[in-house]
Scaffold this motif. Structure first.
Motif, PDB file in Angstrom:
ATOM      1  N   UNK A  84       0.833  -1.191   0.000  1.00 45.92           N
ATOM      2  CA  UNK A  84       0.000   0.000   0.000  1.00 45.92           C
ATOM      3  C   UNK A  84       0.874   1.250   0.000  1.00 45.92           C
ATOM      4  N   UNK A  85       0.678   2.151  -0.991  1.00 41.55           N
ATOM      5  CA  UNK A  85       1.543   3.334  -1.080  1.00 41.55           C
ATOM      6  C   UNK A  85       1.308   4.354   0.029  1.00 41.55           C
ATOM      7  N   UNK A  86       0.164   4.295   0.685  1.00 42.33           N
ATOM      8  CA  UNK A  86      -0.142   5.265   1.729  1.00 42.33           C
ATOM      9  C   UNK A  86       0.160   4.692   3.112  1.00 42.33           C
ATOM     10  N   UNK A  87      -0.347   3.496   3.367  1.00 41.69           N
ATOM     11  CA  UNK A  87      -0.211   2.904   4.698  1.00 41.69           C
ATOM     12  C   UNK A  87       0.876   1.837   4.773  1.00 41.69           C
ATOM     13  N   UNK A  88       1.593   1.613   3.696  1.00 39.20           N
ATOM     14  CA  UNK A  88       2.617   0.574   3.662  1.00 39.20           C
ATOM     15  C   UNK A  88       3.959   1.064   4.169  1.00 39.20           C
ATOM     16  N   UNK A  89       4.996   0.350   3.803  1.00 42.30           N
ATOM     17  CA  UNK A  89       6.343   0.635   4.306  1.00 42.30           C
ATOM     18  C   UNK A  89       7.198   1.425   3.330  1.00 42.30           C
ATOM     19  N   UNK A  90       6.600   2.105   2.365  1.00 46.58           N
ATOM     20  CA  UNK A  90       7.381   2.793   1.333  1.00 46.58           C
ATOM     21  C   UNK A  90       8.356   3.810   1.897  1.00 46.58           C
ATOM     22  N   UNK A  91       7.938   4.564   2.878  1.00 42.31           N
ATOM     23  CA  UNK A  91       8.815   5.615   3.405  1.00 42.31           C
ATOM     24  C   UNK A  91      10.091   5.037   4.010  1.00 42.31           C
ATOM     25  N   UNK A  92      10.022   3.823   4.552  1.00 43.76           N
ATOM     26  CA  UNK A  92      11.201   3.202   5.158  1.00 43.76           C
ATOM     27  C   UNK A  92      12.268   2.871   4.114  1.00 43.76           C
ATOM     28  N   UNK A  93      11.845   2.652   2.864  1.00 47.10           N
ATOM     29  CA  UNK A  93      12.773   2.231   1.823  1.00 47.10           C
ATOM     30  C   UNK A  93      12.992   3.288   0.743  1.00 47.10           C
ATOM     31  N   UNK A  94      12.474   4.488   0.975  1.00 49.20           N
ATOM     32  CA  UNK A  94      12.646   5.566  -0.002  1.00 49.20           C
ATOM     33  C   UNK A  94      14.132   5.825  -0.222  1.00 49.20           C
ATOM     34  N   UNK A  95      14.523   5.901  -1.481  1.00 49.03           N
ATOM     35  CA  UNK A  95      15.908   6.157  -1.814  1.00 49.03           C
ATOM     36  C   UNK A  95      16.779   4.916  -1.848  1.00 49.03           C
ATOM     37  N   UNK A  96      16.253   3.786  -1.376  1.00 47.13           N
ATOM     38  CA  UNK A  96      17.017   2.543  -1.375  1.00 47.13           C
ATOM     39  C   UNK A  96      16.549   1.626  -2.502  1.00 47.13           C
ATOM     40  N   UNK A  97      15.240   1.487  -2.643  1.00 50.70           N
ATOM     41  CA  UNK A  97      14.663   0.650  -3.690  1.00 50.70           C
ATOM     42  C   UNK A  97      14.145   1.510  -4.830  1.00 50.70           C
ATOM     43  N   UNK A  98      13.962   0.890  -5.959  1.00 44.53           N
ATOM     44  CA  UNK A  98      13.424   1.603  -7.118  1.00 44.53           C
ATOM     45  C   UNK A  98      12.022   2.137  -6.800  1.00 44.53           C
ATOM     46  N   UNK A  99      11.715   3.292  -7.360  1.00 47.50           N
ATOM     47  CA  UNK A  99      10.414   3.901  -7.144  1.00 47.50           C
ATOM     48  C   UNK A  99       9.325   3.035  -7.776  1.00 47.50           C
ATOM     49  N   UNK A 100       8.208   2.914  -7.083  1.00 46.60           N
ATOM     50  CA  UNK A 100       7.050   2.203  -7.607  1.00 46.60           C
ATOM     51  C   UNK A 100       6.008   3.232  -8.010  1.00 46.60           C
ATOM     52  N   UNK A 101       5.314   2.955  -9.099  1.00 46.27           N
ATOM     53  CA  UNK A 101       4.272   3.846  -9.589  1.00 46.27           C
ATOM     54  C   UNK A 101       2.928   3.188  -9.326  1.00 46.27           C
ATOM     55  N   UNK A 102       1.967   3.969  -8.875  1.00 43.65           N
ATOM     56  CA  UNK A 102       0.648   3.450  -8.531  1.00 43.65           C
ATOM     57  C   UNK A 102      -0.424   4.161  -9.345  1.00 43.65           C
ATOM     58  N   UNK A 103      -1.506   3.447  -9.610  1.00 44.75           N
ATOM     59  CA  UNK A 103      -2.679   4.024 -10.268  1.00 44.75           C
ATOM     60  C   UNK A 103      -3.896   3.722  -9.411  1.00 44.75           C
ATOM     61  N   UNK A 104      -4.950   4.472  -9.638  1.00 48.78           N
ATOM     62  CA  UNK A 104      -6.199   4.235  -8.919  1.00 48.78           C
ATOM     63  C   UNK A 104      -6.822   2.920  -9.365  1.00 48.78           C
ATOM     64  N   UNK A 105      -7.515   2.269  -8.466  1.00 48.82           N
ATOM     65  CA  UNK A 105      -8.248   1.044  -8.806  1.00 48.82           C
ATOM     66  C   UNK A 105      -9.461   1.402  -9.657  1.00 48.82           C
ATOM     67  N   UNK A 106      -9.892   0.468 -10.515  1.00 54.45           N
ATOM     68  CA  UNK A 106     -11.137   0.701 -11.258  1.00 54.45           C
ATOM     69  C   UNK A 106     -12.293   0.962 -10.288  1.00 54.45           C
ATOM     70  N   UNK A 107     -13.246   1.777 -10.718  1.00 57.04           N
ATOM     71  CA  UNK A 107     -14.355   2.182  -9.843  1.00 57.04           C
ATOM     72  C   UNK A 107     -15.492   1.176  -9.748  1.00 57.04           C
ATOM     73  N   UNK A 108     -15.461   0.122 -10.528  1.00 56.76           N
ATOM     74  CA  UNK A 108     -16.548  -0.842 -10.499  1.00 56.76           C
ATOM     75  C   UNK A 108     -16.280  -2.014 -11.419  1.00 56.76           C
ATOM     76  N   UNK A 109     -17.255  -2.902 -11.548  1.00 57.89           N
ATOM     77  CA  UNK A 109     -17.061  -4.155 -12.275  1.00 57.89           C
ATOM     78  C   UNK A 109     -17.205  -4.073 -13.797  1.00 57.89           C
ATOM     79  N   UNK A 110     -17.613  -2.931 -14.313  1.00 57.74           N
ATOM     80  CA  UNK A 110     -17.826  -2.803 -15.754  1.00 57.74           C
ATOM     81  C   UNK A 110     -16.575  -2.233 -16.423  1.00 57.74           C
ATOM     82  N   UNK A 111     -16.384  -2.582 -17.685  1.00 56.82           N
ATOM     83  CA  UNK A 111     -15.176  -2.154 -18.394  1.00 56.82           C
ATOM     84  C   UNK A 111     -15.022  -0.637 -18.407  1.00 56.82           C
ATOM     85  N   UNK A 112     -16.128   0.086 -18.602  1.00 56.93           N
ATOM     86  CA  UNK A 112     -16.024   1.558 -18.632  1.00 56.93           C
ATOM     87  C   UNK A 112     -15.660   2.139 -17.264  1.00 56.93           C
TER      88      UNK A 112
END
Length: 83
Positions: free
Chosen positions: A3-31
């Motif tokens: 999790x980019x917000x509640x996970x451990x990213x801050x502990x490894x900032x600058x040590x591991x490669x940056x990860x890019x995140x996108x929002x989850x789809x808003x529902x079960x339909x393709x649109x």
């Protein structure tokens, strides 16, 4: 990958490669996934030289709750990666 917000990213900032995140789809339909697919496309176009892999939870995202999205989303993400 966690999790980019509640996970451990801050502990490894600058040590591991940056990860890019996108929002989850808003529902079960393709649109419902249009914004998500656009975000993935933008990252892959703008940062293709930095992206080694795309990791996602297929069909059901469980860590943040039961979030279902259309199976075609996987095919579209694969096509974006192949392009």
């Amino acid at each position: 990958v966690c999790d980019p917000v509640n996970g451990m990213h801050s502990m490894f900032a600058g040590v591991l490669a940056q990860q890019f995140f996108v929002d989850s789809p808003n529902g079960p339909h393709l649109n419902d996934a249009a914004a998500t697919l656009a975000q993935i496309e933008d990252i892959l176009k703008d940062r293709s030289h930095e992206v080694a892999a795309v990791i996602l939870e297929p069909i059901v995202q469980g860590a943040g709750g039961m979030k279902f999205y259309h199976p075609s989303v996987l095919k579209r993400v694969r096509k974006l990666c192949d392009d």
